[in-house]
Structures are given as structure tokens and as C-alpha cells.
Design a protein around this motif. Structure first.
Motif, PDB file in Angstrom:
ATOM      1  N   GLY A 138     -20.099  42.470 -56.814  1.00 53.07           N
ATOM      2  CA  GLY A 138     -19.999  41.159 -57.467  1.00 53.07           C
ATOM      3  C   GLY A 138     -18.765  40.381 -57.093  1.00 53.07           C
ATOM      4  N   GLY A 139     -17.842  40.951 -56.349  1.00 48.16           N
ATOM      5  CA  GLY A 139     -16.629  40.236 -55.931  1.00 48.16           C
ATOM      6  C   GLY A 139     -16.914  39.383 -54.722  1.00 48.16           C
ATOM      7  N   PRO A 140     -15.914  38.634 -54.255  1.00 47.58           N
ATOM      8  CA  PRO A 140     -16.135  37.781 -53.095  1.00 47.58           C
ATOM      9  C   PRO A 140     -16.380  38.593 -51.817  1.00 47.58           C
TER      10      PRO A 140
ATOM     11  N   LYS B 154     -15.705  31.985 -57.205  1.00 46.47           N
ATOM     12  CA  LYS B 154     -16.738  32.434 -58.146  1.00 46.47           C
ATOM     13  C   LYS B 154     -18.098  31.961 -57.626  1.00 46.47           C
ATOM     14  N   ARG B 155     -19.109  32.063 -58.469  1.00 42.51           N
ATOM     15  CA  ARG B 155     -20.460  31.643 -58.095  1.00 42.51           C
ATOM     16  C   ARG B 155     -20.439  30.216 -57.510  1.00 42.51           C
TER      17      ARG B 155
ATOM     18  N   ALA C 237     -13.694  33.463 -47.535  1.00 42.53           N
ATOM     19  CA  ALA C 237     -14.360  34.370 -48.485  1.00 42.53           C
ATOM     20  C   ALA C 237     -15.468  33.595 -49.186  1.00 42.53           C
ATOM     21  N   LEU C 238     -16.546  34.311 -49.494  1.00 36.75           N
ATOM     22  CA  LEU C 238     -17.716  33.695 -50.132  1.00 36.75           C
ATOM     23  C   LEU C 238     -17.855  34.226 -51.548  1.00 36.75           C
ATOM     24  N   GLY C 239     -18.082  33.341 -52.512  1.00 37.85           N
ATOM     25  CA  GLY C 239     -18.347  33.783 -53.877  1.00 37.85           C
ATOM     26  C   GLY C 239     -19.729  34.416 -53.965  1.00 37.85           C
ATOM     27  N   PRO C 240     -20.021  35.068 -55.099  1.00 37.24           N
ATOM     28  CA  PRO C 240     -21.317  35.734 -55.260  1.00 37.24           C
ATOM     29  C   PRO C 240     -22.477  34.756 -55.046  1.00 37.24           C
ATOM     30  N   GLY C 241     -23.445  35.160 -54.253  1.00 33.23           N
ATOM     31  CA  GLY C 241     -24.656  34.348 -54.062  1.00 33.23           C
ATOM     32  C   GLY C 241     -24.548  33.285 -52.991  1.00 33.23           C
ATOM     33  N   VAL C 242     -23.388  33.126 -52.362  1.00 30.76           N
ATOM     34  CA  VAL C 242     -23.231  32.047 -51.381  1.00 30.76           C
ATOM     35  C   VAL C 242     -23.691  32.514 -49.999  1.00 30.76           C
ATOM     36  N   ASP C 243     -24.719  31.845 -49.447  1.00 30.22           N
ATOM     37  CA  ASP C 243     -25.103  32.110 -48.060  1.00 30.22           C
ATOM     38  C   ASP C 243     -25.252  30.798 -47.273  1.00 30.22           C
ATOM     39  N   GLU C 244     -24.821  29.703 -47.869  1.00 20.78           N
ATOM     40  CA  GLU C 244     -24.932  28.400 -47.213  1.00 20.78           C
ATOM     41  C   GLU C 244     -23.854  28.195 -46.153  1.00 20.78           C
ATOM     42  N   TYR C 245     -22.768  28.928 -46.274  1.00 13.44           N
ATOM     43  CA  TYR C 245     -21.665  28.843 -45.300  1.00 13.44           C
ATOM     44  C   TYR C 245     -21.320  30.257 -44.880  1.00 13.44           C
ATOM     45  N   ARG C 246     -20.663  30.386 -43.716  1.00 12.77           N
ATOM     46  CA  ARG C 246     -20.313  31.728 -43.244  1.00 12.77           C
ATOM     47  C   ARG C 246     -18.800  31.842 -43.091  1.00 12.77           C
ATOM     48  N   ILE C 247     -18.337  33.058 -43.157  1.00 10.43           N
ATOM     49  CA  ILE C 247     -16.904  33.324 -42.950  1.00 10.43           C
ATOM     50  C   ILE C 247     -16.533  32.833 -41.551  1.00 10.43           C
TER      51      ILE C 247
END
Ligand SMILES: [Zn+2]
Ligand SMILES: [Zn+2]
Length: 387
Positions: free
Chosen positions: A5-7, A41-42, A92-102
Motif C-alpha cells: 500500500g505504500g508508494p 497518496k491515492r 514515486a507513484l501513490g497507490p493505484g497510479v498507473d497513468e504516469y511512470r517513474i
């Protein structure tokens, strides 16, 4: 990596626990400090800030406080970090984020809004009805970087994904800081104003929004595009960005000149970026009957307005606050397609450590400074890199 659940973070970008940040003390006083690096966060990402441009509104916030609103009041001595025109890299991506990439480079809009009020639902998130209610009502989720929440004069910041604009690989960090400025002009002219190709536009005031307003209007097919101002060096840049006519208001009556250049009838739009005391009354005389005046500057005092002239001539008068309706995405498209060269208004880059010097350049317009950028990495201390 994504620890329960973390970033999610990437091995290419080590994220420290603490970062350098400038904080506002008394009016006009910026202090170097350390702050914890925030965690996304989310629906948020952590952005490593690669460049941040100094805006006239930052100077207002640092000197006078308003329009920043921290804990319901002026922002002084509240451990508040100003700065709002920044770009960087997603680390870093918050939980559930797939719209952007590292590793993705992004420009960042200032206003996230709350996402749940009427205006946010209309895409007018800069006019969020819960503006500033992020203290005491944390669940409202409202953010406005450098106005109601910490901004960009630091090394990292969290941002809602709705505020991100992916930028072209060949766009420099400095140019990317100008996406929001161009997006503000775009929002005023098209989303709120309804400009279509072939309509005539006057921009009053050759500051950054005004100059990019000229460029955006021209790219949108406006004709003719005119620029008024009092400094020839700025007017010259307006010509380079596409103005058909420039008018130095010190040398001639700007209203008469506008009418002369457009067949005596006035223009369809004025984008007012000067904030001068007589600007509104001049603007309503520059537009034709049924024309529109977009107010994009913050005047210091109250302004007398000839309402009867507005009524008699069916003139539309509207204010804009910042960018909205994702106009920044359209501005970035123009910029990545090289429809105009926004870098013409970038004049200086300083290291983040030299922020007070950078602010002095912006405020006193030293060495004809227009847009002054600070960068945490890659700029040698005390070196002034002018383009
Ligand atoms: Zn700004
Ligand atoms: Zn809202």
C-alpha cells in the motif's frame, strides 16, 4: 517496488528522507530549511522538482502574503514553501497510479482543486468552491501549490495526477516551466473566451502571460494580434512571438492605435495582463461592440470602471485565475509542435541555493530579466546562464 500500500518507487531514483526547502518567515524573508520528503497518496505522485520559474505572483506572496492562504490567513511564519511554476520527474507513484511512470518528465499545474465541487466537476478547478479548505478539512483534498499548500522552492513535491502534463523529450526543463504560463493564456482565450481563428486580439501588458498570450493567440489563428506596453525590449519579443503590431503606450494613444490597426471598429478580444489602473477602461474601448475582455492581472487597488460603456456596447468582461480545463495540455502541444518559441521569455537560470538572488533579478528586472528559473541540480553556484 511497492511495499504493502505504500508508494511505488524505482531503483534509478533514490529518494532521501529529508530535502532542502525555502520557507517564508516575515514578509520578504526566505529562509533555507530542511523538510521531510512527502509521500504520495491515492491519485498522487512524488515529483522531483527539476526547475521552477519565478512568477510575479510569487513576489506578491513573499512580500505581501496574498493571494496565498495558509491555515485560513496570511502565509508568514507558518513553515510555508512558496513557488508554483515548476516541472520535474516522477519518482514515486501513490497507490493505484498507473497513468504516469517513474522517470517521466512532467510540467505541473498549480491547482488540483478538490475534485468534488460544482466548479471542479466543470473543469474550472482554479475556481474550486473549496479553495483553501485544506486546513482543518483535510478530506476536501484541495491543493494549490505555493498558494494553499507547499509549493516548488524545494526539491520534491507531491501532486495529484490530474495536475500533470507529460512533456516532450526534447523540451528543456526551462521551457517546460512555461507550459502553465502558456496554458493560462490559452484558458483565457479559448476555454473561457471562445476565440476562433480569424478573430482579432489585443494583449495589454508584455509580462510573461501577455507575451505568451500573443504567441498562443497567433498559434490559434487570431488575426491581427496586437500587443501594447511601455518597454520597447519587451515589445520586440512580442513581435518575435508573432504580434502583427506592437504599440508603445508612452508614444501614442493605445486605444486610437488599436482602432487604427483594425479598421476603426476595435477588436474581438482584449487579454488584459497589465493590471494598470486605467487598463479596464482602455480595454473596453479597444474591443468592438459585443467584444470580450479577459482580465488576467491582479491590480493593487480598486479600479473605477465605466459600466455604462460596457452595457451600451454589450461587452463581456471576465476574470481568470490561473489555468483550467486542462488548457495546459493544449499549450504543451503547441510548444512541442514548435508553433512558438516560449524560451524567448526565459532569461536567467540560478541554482536553488541562490533563490534570493534569483528573486532579486526577477523583481528588479536586472539585466532585462523576464522569466528567471531556479534549479536544484545542474547549475553551478553563482553562475548566471542567460540564453
Ligand atoms: Zn504564476
Ligand atoms: Zn472543487
Amino acid at each position: 517496488m511497492n511495499a504493502a500500500g505504500g508508494p511505488a518507487t524505482g531503483s534509478d531514483f533514490a529518494i532521501p528522507a529529508a530535502m532542502k526547502a525555502w520557507v517564508l518567515g516575515n514578509p520578504g524573508e526566505l529562509k533555507a530549511a530542511q523538510k521531510p520528503v512527502p509521500a504520495p497518496k491515492r491519485a498522487e505522485v512524488l515529483v522531483r522538482i527539476d526547475a521552477v520559474a519565478i512568477c510575479a505572483t510569487d513576489l506578491e506572496v513573499i512580500e505581501r502574503g496574498s493571494p496565498a492562504l495558509i491555515e485560513g490567513g496570511l502565509p508568514f511564519n507558518k513553515n510555508f514553501t512558496p513557488g508554483h511554476e515548476y516541472m520535474g520527474t516522477v519518482v514515486a507513484l501513490g497507490p493505484g497510479v498507473d497513468e504516469y511512470r517513474i522517470g517521466q518528465r512532467v510540467a505541473v499545474e498549480i491547482h488540483a482543486g478538490c475534485g468534488q465541487c460544482k466548479r471542479c466537476r466543470e473543469g474550472m478547478y482554479t475556481s474550486c468552491l473549496n479553495y483553501g479548505l485544506n486546513y482543518g478539512k483535510l478530506d476536501k483534498g484541495h491543493r494549490a501549490n505555493g498558494f494553499t499548500t507547499d509549493g516548488g522552492f524545494c526539491e520534491y513535491q507531491v501532486n495529484n495526477i490530474n495536475t500533470l502534463v507529460a512533456i516532450a523529450d526534447d523540451m528543456s526543463d526551462e521551457e517546460a516551466t512555461l507550459v502553465v504560463t502558456a496554458g493560462t493564456a490559452m484558458y483565457g482565450l479559448t476555454e473561457l473566451g471562445g476565440l476562433v481563428a480569424g478573430e482579432s486580439v489585443v494583449v495589454t501588458g508584455p509580462g510573461p502571460i501577455g507575451l505568451l498570450g500573443v504567441a498562443v493567440a497567433k498559434a490559434l489563428g487570431a488575426s491581427p494580434v496586437m500587443l501594447t506596453g511601455t518597454r520597447d525590449n519587451r515589445l520586440r519579443i512580442g513581435l518575435e512571438l508573432g504580434a502583427d503590431h506592437v504599440i508603445n503606450a508612452r508614444n501614442e494613444n493605445a486605444v486610437d492605435a488599436v482602432r487604427r490597426f483594425n479598421g476603426g471598429k476595435g477588436v474581438d478580444y482584449v487579454l488584459e495582463c497589465s493590471g494598470a489602473p486605467n487598463a479596464v477602461n482602455e480595454a473596453i474601448r479597444m474591443v468592438n461592440r459585443g467584444g470580450k475582455v479577459c482580465l488576467a492581472a491582479f491590480p493593487h487597488g480598486e479600479t473605477p470602471v465605466d459600466v455604462a460603456h460596457i452595457v451600451r456596447n454589450n461587452i463581456y468582461l471576465y476574470g481568470i485565475r490561473g489555468e483550467g480545463k486542462s488548457a495546459t495540455h493544449r499549450a504543451e502541444a503547441f510548444m512541442s509542435q514548435k508553433r512558438f518559441d516560449a524560451t524567448k521569455i526565459h532569461t536567467h537560470t540560478f541554482p536553488l541555493d541562490d533563490l534570493p538572488t534569483a528573486i532579486r533579478y526577477a523583481k528588479e528586472r536586472i539585466d532585462d530579466a523576464i522569466k528567471v528559473v531556479v534549479k536544484a541540480r545542474g547549475v553551478a553556484a553563482h553562475r548566471v546562464a542567460a540564453e
